[in-house]
Design a protein around this motif. Structure first.
Motif, PDB file in Angstrom:
ATOM      1  N   SER A  48     -38.431  -1.022  -4.869  1.00  0.00           N
ATOM      2  CA  SER A  48     -39.056  -1.279  -3.571  1.00  0.00           C
ATOM      3  C   SER A  48     -39.024  -0.041  -2.674  1.00  0.00           C
ATOM      4  CB  SER A  48     -38.372  -2.455  -2.870  1.00  0.00           C
ATOM      5  OG  SER A  48     -37.042  -2.112  -2.520  1.00  0.00           O
ATOM      6  N   SER A  49     -38.170   0.890  -2.985  1.00  0.00           N
ATOM      7  CA  SER A  49     -38.053   2.122  -2.205  1.00  0.00           C
ATOM      8  C   SER A  49     -39.009   3.180  -2.751  1.00  0.00           C
ATOM      9  CB  SER A  49     -36.617   2.637  -2.288  1.00  0.00           C
ATOM     10  OG  SER A  49     -36.532   3.973  -1.855  1.00  0.00           O
ATOM     11  N   GLU A  50     -39.796   3.774  -1.867  1.00  0.00           N
ATOM     12  CA  GLU A  50     -40.711   4.838  -2.290  1.00  0.00           C
ATOM     13  C   GLU A  50     -39.952   6.054  -2.796  1.00  0.00           C
ATOM     14  OE1 GLU A  50     -43.849   5.883   0.414  1.00  0.00           O
ATOM     15  OE2 GLU A  50     -44.243   3.781   0.882  1.00  0.00           O
ATOM     16  N   ALA A  51     -38.808   6.327  -2.189  1.00  0.00           N
ATOM     17  CA  ALA A  51     -37.996   7.461  -2.631  1.00  0.00           C
ATOM     18  C   ALA A  51     -37.504   7.236  -4.061  1.00  0.00           C
ATOM     19  CB  ALA A  51     -36.815   7.667  -1.692  1.00  0.00           C
ATOM     20  N   ASN A  52     -37.079   6.005  -4.362  1.00  0.00           N
ATOM     21  CA  ASN A  52     -36.634   5.694  -5.720  1.00  0.00           C
ATOM     22  C   ASN A  52     -37.791   5.779  -6.709  1.00  0.00           C
ATOM     23  OD1 ASN A  52     -34.009   5.324  -4.954  1.00  0.00           O
ATOM     24  ND2 ASN A  52     -34.073   3.098  -5.022  1.00  0.00           N
ATOM     25  N   GLN A  53     -38.972   5.328  -6.306  1.00  0.00           N
ATOM     26  CA  GLN A  53     -40.130   5.423  -7.186  1.00  0.00           C
ATOM     27  C   GLN A  53     -40.421   6.872  -7.541  1.00  0.00           C
ATOM     28  OE1 GLN A  53     -43.454   3.373  -5.418  1.00  0.00           O
ATOM     29  NE2 GLN A  53     -42.339   1.443  -5.279  1.00  0.00           N
ATOM     30  N   LEU A  54     -40.319   7.760  -6.550  1.00  0.00           N
ATOM     31  CA  LEU A  54     -40.546   9.183  -6.799  1.00  0.00           C
ATOM     32  C   LEU A  54     -39.472   9.753  -7.729  1.00  0.00           C
ATOM     33  CD1 LEU A  54     -42.187  11.729  -6.216  1.00  0.00           C
ATOM     34  CD2 LEU A  54     -40.741  12.100  -4.220  1.00  0.00           C
TER      35      LEU A  54
ATOM     36  N   ASN B  65     -32.454  18.019 -15.056  1.00  0.00           N
ATOM     37  CA  ASN B  65     -33.310  17.418 -14.040  1.00  0.00           C
ATOM     38  C   ASN B  65     -33.355  15.903 -14.177  1.00  0.00           C
ATOM     39  OD1 ASN B  65     -33.846  19.938 -13.041  1.00  0.00           O
ATOM     40  ND2 ASN B  65     -35.948  20.027 -13.769  1.00  0.00           N
ATOM     41  N   TYR B  66     -33.288  15.426 -15.412  1.00  0.00           N
ATOM     42  CA  TYR B  66     -33.290  13.979 -15.650  1.00  0.00           C
ATOM     43  C   TYR B  66     -32.088  13.329 -14.977  1.00  0.00           C
ATOM     44  CZ  TYR B  66     -32.824   9.530 -18.050  1.00  0.00           C
ATOM     45  OH  TYR B  66     -32.676   8.198 -18.321  1.00  0.00           O
ATOM     46  N   TRP B  67     -30.900  13.838 -15.263  1.00  0.00           N
ATOM     47  CA  TRP B  67     -29.692  13.231 -14.693  1.00  0.00           C
ATOM     48  C   TRP B  67     -29.591  13.473 -13.198  1.00  0.00           C
ATOM     49  CZ3 TRP B  67     -27.645   9.332 -16.806  1.00  0.00           C
ATOM     50  CH2 TRP B  67     -27.683   9.173 -18.178  1.00  0.00           C
ATOM     51  N   GLU B  68     -30.165  14.571 -12.729  1.00  0.00           N
ATOM     52  CA  GLU B  68     -30.190  14.812 -11.289  1.00  0.00           C
ATOM     53  C   GLU B  68     -31.035  13.734 -10.596  1.00  0.00           C
ATOM     54  OE1 GLU B  68     -31.711  18.176  -8.091  1.00  0.00           O
ATOM     55  OE2 GLU B  68     -31.507  18.728 -10.203  1.00  0.00           O
ATOM     56  N   ALA B  69     -32.204  13.436 -11.151  1.00  0.00           N
ATOM     57  CA  ALA B  69     -33.074  12.407 -10.573  1.00  0.00           C
ATOM     58  C   ALA B  69     -32.426  11.027 -10.660  1.00  0.00           C
ATOM     59  CB  ALA B  69     -34.434  12.403 -11.267  1.00  0.00           C
TER      60      ALA B  69
ATOM     61  N   GLY C  58     -29.270  10.336 -10.851  1.00  0.00           N
ATOM     62  CA  GLY C  58     -28.112  10.297  -9.971  1.00  0.00           C
ATOM     63  C   GLY C  58     -28.450  10.163  -8.498  1.00  0.00           C
ATOM     64  N   LYS C  59     -29.659  10.555  -8.112  1.00  0.00           N
ATOM     65  CA  LYS C  59     -30.071  10.483  -6.708  1.00  0.00           C
ATOM     66  C   LYS C  59     -30.694   9.137  -6.330  1.00  0.00           C
ATOM     67  CE  LYS C  59     -30.909  15.381  -5.861  1.00  0.00           C
ATOM     68  NZ  LYS C  59     -31.928  16.386  -5.528  1.00  0.00           N
ATOM     69  N   VAL C  60     -30.931   8.276  -7.315  1.00  0.00           N
ATOM     70  CA  VAL C  60     -31.529   6.966  -7.012  1.00  0.00           C
ATOM     71  C   VAL C  60     -30.594   6.184  -6.108  1.00  0.00           C
ATOM     72  CG1 VAL C  60     -32.226   4.757  -8.010  1.00  0.00           C
ATOM     73  CG2 VAL C  60     -32.897   6.880  -9.119  1.00  0.00           C
ATOM     74  N   ASP C  61     -31.153   5.640  -5.030  1.00  0.00           N
ATOM     75  CA  ASP C  61     -30.393   4.832  -4.083  1.00  0.00           C
ATOM     76  C   ASP C  61     -30.110   3.482  -4.722  1.00  0.00           C
ATOM     77  OD1 ASP C  61     -29.252   3.556  -1.941  1.00  0.00           O
ATOM     78  OD2 ASP C  61     -31.059   3.528  -0.714  1.00  0.00           O
TER      79      ASP C  61
ATOM     80  N   ILE D 237     -37.809   8.107  -9.999  1.00  0.00           N
ATOM     81  CA  ILE D 237     -38.062   7.583 -11.340  1.00  0.00           C
ATOM     82  C   ILE D 237     -39.185   8.375 -12.002  1.00  0.00           C
ATOM     83  CG2 ILE D 237     -38.804   5.565 -12.672  1.00  0.00           C
ATOM     84  CD1 ILE D 237     -35.960   5.316 -11.520  1.00  0.00           C
ATOM     85  N   LYS D 238     -40.237   8.694 -11.231  1.00  0.00           N
ATOM     86  CA  LYS D 238     -41.327   9.515 -11.773  1.00  0.00           C
ATOM     87  C   LYS D 238     -40.814  10.890 -12.176  1.00  0.00           C
ATOM     88  CE  LYS D 238     -45.156   7.371  -9.309  1.00  0.00           C
ATOM     89  NZ  LYS D 238     -46.189   7.543  -8.284  1.00  0.00           N
ATOM     90  N   ASN D 239     -39.933  11.467 -11.345  1.00  0.00           N
ATOM     91  CA  ASN D 239     -39.355  12.770 -11.683  1.00  0.00           C
ATOM     92  C   ASN D 239     -38.508  12.682 -12.952  1.00  0.00           C
ATOM     93  OD1 ASN D 239     -40.559  13.900  -9.453  1.00  0.00           O
ATOM     94  ND2 ASN D 239     -38.716  13.849  -8.192  1.00  0.00           N
ATOM     95  N   ALA D 240     -37.804  11.574 -13.116  1.00  0.00           N
ATOM     96  CA  ALA D 240     -36.995  11.391 -14.321  1.00  0.00           C
ATOM     97  C   ALA D 240     -37.889  11.268 -15.554  1.00  0.00           C
ATOM     98  CB  ALA D 240     -36.106  10.157 -14.172  1.00  0.00           C
ATOM     99  N   VAL D 241     -39.024  10.568 -15.421  1.00  0.00           N
ATOM    100  CA  VAL D 241     -39.971  10.455 -16.538  1.00  0.00           C
ATOM    101  C   VAL D 241     -40.495  11.839 -16.911  1.00  0.00           C
ATOM    102  CG1 VAL D 241     -42.261   9.621 -17.204  1.00  0.00           C
ATOM    103  CG2 VAL D 241     -40.664   8.079 -16.086  1.00  0.00           C
ATOM    104  N   LEU D 242     -40.859  12.616 -15.902  1.00  0.00           N
ATOM    105  CA  LEU D 242     -41.367  13.965 -16.149  1.00  0.00           C
ATOM    106  C   LEU D 242     -40.307  14.836 -16.816  1.00  0.00           C
ATOM    107  CD1 LEU D 242     -43.747  15.901 -15.758  1.00  0.00           C
ATOM    108  CD2 LEU D 242     -42.814  16.464 -13.521  1.00  0.00           C
ATOM    109  N   ALA D 243     -39.071  14.741 -16.340  1.00  0.00           N
ATOM    110  CA  ALA D 243     -37.988  15.521 -16.940  1.00  0.00           C
ATOM    111  C   ALA D 243     -37.743  15.090 -18.385  1.00  0.00           C
ATOM    112  CB  ALA D 243     -36.713  15.363 -16.111  1.00  0.00           C
ATOM    113  N   MET D 244     -37.871  13.790 -18.658  1.00  0.00           N
ATOM    114  CA  MET D 244     -37.684  13.297 -20.016  1.00  0.00           C
ATOM    115  C   MET D 244     -38.794  13.816 -20.931  1.00  0.00           C
ATOM    116  SD  MET D 244     -37.332   9.368 -21.329  1.00  0.00           S
ATOM    117  CE  MET D 244     -35.731   9.048 -20.629  1.00  0.00           C
ATOM    118  N   GLU D 245     -40.023  13.846 -20.415  1.00  0.00           N
ATOM    119  CA  GLU D 245     -41.143  14.377 -21.199  1.00  0.00           C
ATOM    120  C   GLU D 245     -40.926  15.836 -21.548  1.00  0.00           C
ATOM    121  OE1 GLU D 245     -44.600  13.790 -18.810  1.00  0.00           O
ATOM    122  OE2 GLU D 245     -44.632  11.631 -19.135  1.00  0.00           O
TER     123      GLU D 245
END
Length: 98
Positions: free
Chosen positions: A62-68, A84-88, A90-93, A70-78
């Motif tokens: 529901s949080s836009e920041a969390n959605q972003l 960068n994956y674990w950084e993203a 770890g920052k999820v609220d 998660i997208k960053n984590a997907v990109l890092a995984m790709e």
């Protein structure tokens, strides 16, 4: 001379379009990656047991920041970038105060 330049331009544009088309990720693969990410987020957050997985996921997303993030984590995984994956992730609220 103009015809040769036009031909080269068209070839370059077609090549760029082909490369861009190859970059598209399969929706099923992206869904699987998002599922893996949400499992890792759940490990980091350790949510209250009284919530269902579906309710917890809806609250996190529901949080836009969390959605972003998660997208960053997907990109890092790709890109196979674990830092960068674990950084993203770890920052999820965790939204534990809600």
């Amino acid at each position: 001379m103009k015809a040769a330049h036009l031909f080269c331009l068209i070839v370059c544009l077609l090549f760029a379009a082909f490369v861009h088309a190859e970059e598209k990720i399969d929706p099923a693969k992206e869904a699987k990656m998002r599922e893996m990410i949400m499992k890792d987020v759940k490990k980091v957050c350790s949510p209250q047991s009284k919530q269902s997985d579906k309710a917890w996921r809806a609250m996190i997303m529901s949080s836009e920041a969390n959605q972003l993030l998660i997208k960053n984590a997907v990109l890092a995984m790709e890109r196979d970038n674990l830092d960068n994956y674990w950084e993203a992730v770890g920052k999820v609220d965790c939204m534990e105060d809600y």
